[in-house]
Design an enzyme around this catalytic site. Structure first.
Site, PDB file in Angstrom:
ATOM      1  N   ASP A  31       6.979   1.663 -12.171  1.00 27.99           N
ATOM      2  CA  ASP A  31       6.791   0.743 -11.115  1.00 27.99           C
ATOM      3  C   ASP A  31       7.216  -1.293 -11.120  1.00 27.99           C
ATOM      4  O   ASP A  31       8.324  -1.306 -12.158  1.00 27.99           O
ATOM      5  CB  ASP A  31       5.129  -0.117 -12.157  1.00 27.99           C
ATOM      6  CG  ASP A  31       4.331  -0.322 -10.378  1.00 27.99           C
ATOM      7  OD1 ASP A  31       3.304   0.177 -10.517  1.00 27.99           O
ATOM      8  OD2 ASP A  31       4.634  -1.764 -10.455  1.00 27.99           O
ATOM      9  N   ILE A  32       7.616  -1.066  -9.661  1.00 33.15           N
ATOM     10  CA  ILE A  32       8.239  -2.177  -9.623  1.00 33.15           C
ATOM     11  C   ILE A  32       7.687  -3.535 -10.318  1.00 33.15           C
ATOM     12  O   ILE A  32       8.611  -4.450 -10.842  1.00 33.15           O
ATOM     13  CB  ILE A  32       8.757  -2.400  -8.194  1.00 33.15           C
ATOM     14  CG1 ILE A  32       9.979  -3.316  -8.247  1.00 33.15           C
ATOM     15  CG2 ILE A  32       7.483  -3.129  -7.130  1.00 33.15           C
ATOM     16  CD1 ILE A  32      10.630  -3.373  -5.845  1.00 33.15           C
ATOM     17  N   ASN A  87      -6.072   3.391  -9.120  1.00 35.23           N
ATOM     18  CA  ASN A  87      -7.095   2.442  -8.219  1.00 35.23           C
ATOM     19  C   ASN A  87      -7.670   3.378  -7.057  1.00 35.23           C
ATOM     20  O   ASN A  87      -6.617   3.718  -6.861  1.00 35.23           O
ATOM     21  CB  ASN A  87      -6.219   1.498  -8.361  1.00 35.23           C
ATOM     22  CG  ASN A  87      -6.395   0.567  -9.872  1.00 35.23           C
ATOM     23  OD1 ASN A  87      -6.904   0.569 -10.397  1.00 35.23           O
ATOM     24  ND2 ASN A  87      -4.787   0.055  -9.524  1.00 35.23           N
ATOM     25  N   GLY A  93      -9.038  -1.922  -6.438  1.00 31.56           N
ATOM     26  CA  GLY A  93      -7.638  -2.749  -6.617  1.00 31.56           C
ATOM     27  C   GLY A  93      -6.536  -2.081  -6.206  1.00 31.56           C
ATOM     28  O   GLY A  93      -6.023  -1.966  -6.664  1.00 31.56           O
ATOM     29  N   GLN A  94      -6.802  -1.402  -5.607  1.00 30.89           N
ATOM     30  CA  GLN A  94      -6.038  -0.393  -4.659  1.00 30.89           C
ATOM     31  C   GLN A  94      -5.000  -1.332  -3.983  1.00 30.89           C
ATOM     32  O   GLN A  94      -5.606  -1.727  -2.815  1.00 30.89           O
ATOM     33  CB  GLN A  94      -6.295   1.375  -3.958  1.00 30.89           C
ATOM     34  CG  GLN A  94      -5.029   1.589  -3.343  1.00 30.89           C
ATOM     35  CD  GLN A  94      -5.509   3.532  -2.896  1.00 30.89           C
ATOM     36  OE1 GLN A  94      -7.250   3.461  -3.002  1.00 30.89           O
ATOM     37  NE2 GLN A  94      -5.235   4.212  -2.787  1.00 30.89           N
ATOM     38  N   HIS A 100      -2.271   7.660  -6.694  1.00 29.77           N
ATOM     39  CA  HIS A 100      -0.756   7.299  -7.169  1.00 29.77           C
ATOM     40  C   HIS A 100      -1.651   6.993  -8.925  1.00 29.77           C
ATOM     41  O   HIS A 100      -2.540   6.672  -8.504  1.00 29.77           O
ATOM     42  CB  HIS A 100       0.129   6.492  -6.751  1.00 29.77           C
ATOM     43  CG  HIS A 100      -0.644   5.237  -6.760  1.00 29.77           C
ATOM     44  ND1 HIS A 100      -1.101   4.901  -5.002  1.00 29.77           N
ATOM     45  CD2 HIS A 100      -1.276   4.110  -7.214  1.00 29.77           C
ATOM     46  CE1 HIS A 100      -1.547   3.537  -5.297  1.00 29.77           C
ATOM     47  NE2 HIS A 100      -1.358   2.802  -6.763  1.00 29.77           N
ATOM     48  N   HIS A 102      -1.466   5.759 -12.414  1.00 27.47           N
ATOM     49  CA  HIS A 102      -0.395   4.847 -13.629  1.00 27.47           C
ATOM     50  C   HIS A 102      -0.236   5.220 -14.474  1.00 27.47           C
ATOM     51  O   HIS A 102      -1.589   5.555 -15.178  1.00 27.47           O
ATOM     52  CB  HIS A 102      -1.137   3.392 -13.348  1.00 27.47           C
ATOM     53  CG  HIS A 102      -1.254   3.153 -11.644  1.00 27.47           C
ATOM     54  ND1 HIS A 102      -0.016   1.058 -12.225  1.00 27.47           N
ATOM     55  CD2 HIS A 102      -1.880   2.893 -10.981  1.00 27.47           C
ATOM     56  CE1 HIS A 102      -0.502   1.760 -10.532  1.00 27.47           C
ATOM     57  NE2 HIS A 102      -1.232   1.858 -10.030  1.00 27.47           N
TER      58      HIS A 102
HETATM   59  P1  5GP Z   1      -1.779  -0.036  -7.106  1.00 28.99           P
HETATM   60  O1  5GP Z   1      -2.154  -1.766  -7.771  1.00 28.99           O
HETATM   61  O2  5GP Z   1      -2.887   0.886  -5.578  1.00 28.99           O
HETATM   62  O3  5GP Z   1      -2.678   0.802  -8.064  1.00 28.99           O
HETATM   63  O4  5GP Z   1      -0.602  -0.231  -7.355  1.00 28.99           O
HETATM   64  C1  5GP Z   1       0.333   0.214  -6.967  1.00 28.99           C
HETATM   65  C2  5GP Z   1       1.171   0.360  -7.554  1.00 28.99           C
HETATM   66  O5  5GP Z   1       2.655  -0.131  -6.604  1.00 28.99           O
HETATM   67  C3  5GP Z   1       1.630  -1.629  -7.692  1.00 28.99           C
HETATM   68  O6  5GP Z   1       1.867  -1.178  -9.764  1.00 28.99           O
HETATM   69  C4  5GP Z   1       3.225  -2.149  -7.099  1.00 28.99           C
HETATM   70  O7  5GP Z   1       3.378  -3.565  -8.470  1.00 28.99           O
HETATM   71  C5  5GP Z   1       3.540  -0.535  -6.934  1.00 28.99           C
HETATM   72  N1  5GP Z   1       4.372  -1.071  -6.106  1.00 28.99           N
HETATM   73  C6  5GP Z   1       4.430  -1.286  -5.070  1.00 28.99           C
HETATM   74  N2  5GP Z   1       5.836  -1.627  -4.488  1.00 28.99           N
HETATM   75  C7  5GP Z   1       6.248  -0.784  -4.922  1.00 28.99           C
HETATM   76  C8  5GP Z   1       7.774  -0.445  -4.327  1.00 28.99           C
HETATM   77  O8  5GP Z   1       8.820  -0.725  -3.332  1.00 28.99           O
HETATM   78  N3  5GP Z   1       8.332   0.406  -5.590  1.00 28.99           N
HETATM   79  C9  5GP Z   1       7.647   0.615  -7.253  1.00 28.99           C
HETATM   80  N4  5GP Z   1       8.838   1.332  -7.497  1.00 28.99           N
HETATM   81  N5  5GP Z   1       6.807   0.084  -7.027  1.00 28.99           N
HETATM   82  C10 5GP Z   1       5.718  -0.580  -6.189  1.00 28.99           C
END
Ligand code: 5GP
Length: 114
Positions: A31-32, A87, A93-94, A100, A102
């Protein structure tokens, strides 16, 4: 459009990511904006927007994603435990509309998660 999201671009190698694992079913990358010392996202190659869109045909895929989480947890030395999170949609919180999982580890986690 379903495939117009950042994770699809990572899957298609249009934008870079630190890949932890990949196979014909899924891609896993760091994750970034890591929320723990280990924070890996396990992403299916199949364009599924969210957890609520999973159906019977995805049974093997979902099982596979969990087994990849187990493998990565071992590879990344999360021997004392870890957390797996999905999420779903706005209230869950998605933020990225591509399913995906985590995998978080390397610190203590608390409950309730907030
Ligand atoms: P969500 O909130 O949808 O469950 O999680 C999305 C995740 O994707 C977040 O933890 C966010 O930091 C990560 N993320 C978003 N954009 C990027 C990206 O461009 N590269 C990487 N490696 N992670 C990303």
């Amino acid at each position: 459009m379903l495939k117009d999201n950042i994770f699809q671009k990572i899957i298609d190698k249009q934008i870079p990511a630190k890949i932890a694992y990949e196979d014909e079913w899924c891609v896993a990358f760091h994750d970034i904006n890591a929320q723990a010392p280990v924070h890996v996202l396990i992403v299916p190659r199949k364009a599924i927007a969210t957890h609520a869109d999973l159906t019977d045909v995805d049974r093997d895929l979902v099982g596979h994603m969990h087994l990849i989480a187990v493998k990565l947890a071992k590879d990344l030395h999360l021997d004392d435990g870890y957390r797996v999170v999905v999420n779903c949609l706005d209230r869950g919180g998605q933020t990225v509309p591509h399913l995906h999982m985590h995998l978080l580890g390397g610190r203590d986690f608390h409950w309730p998660p907030g």
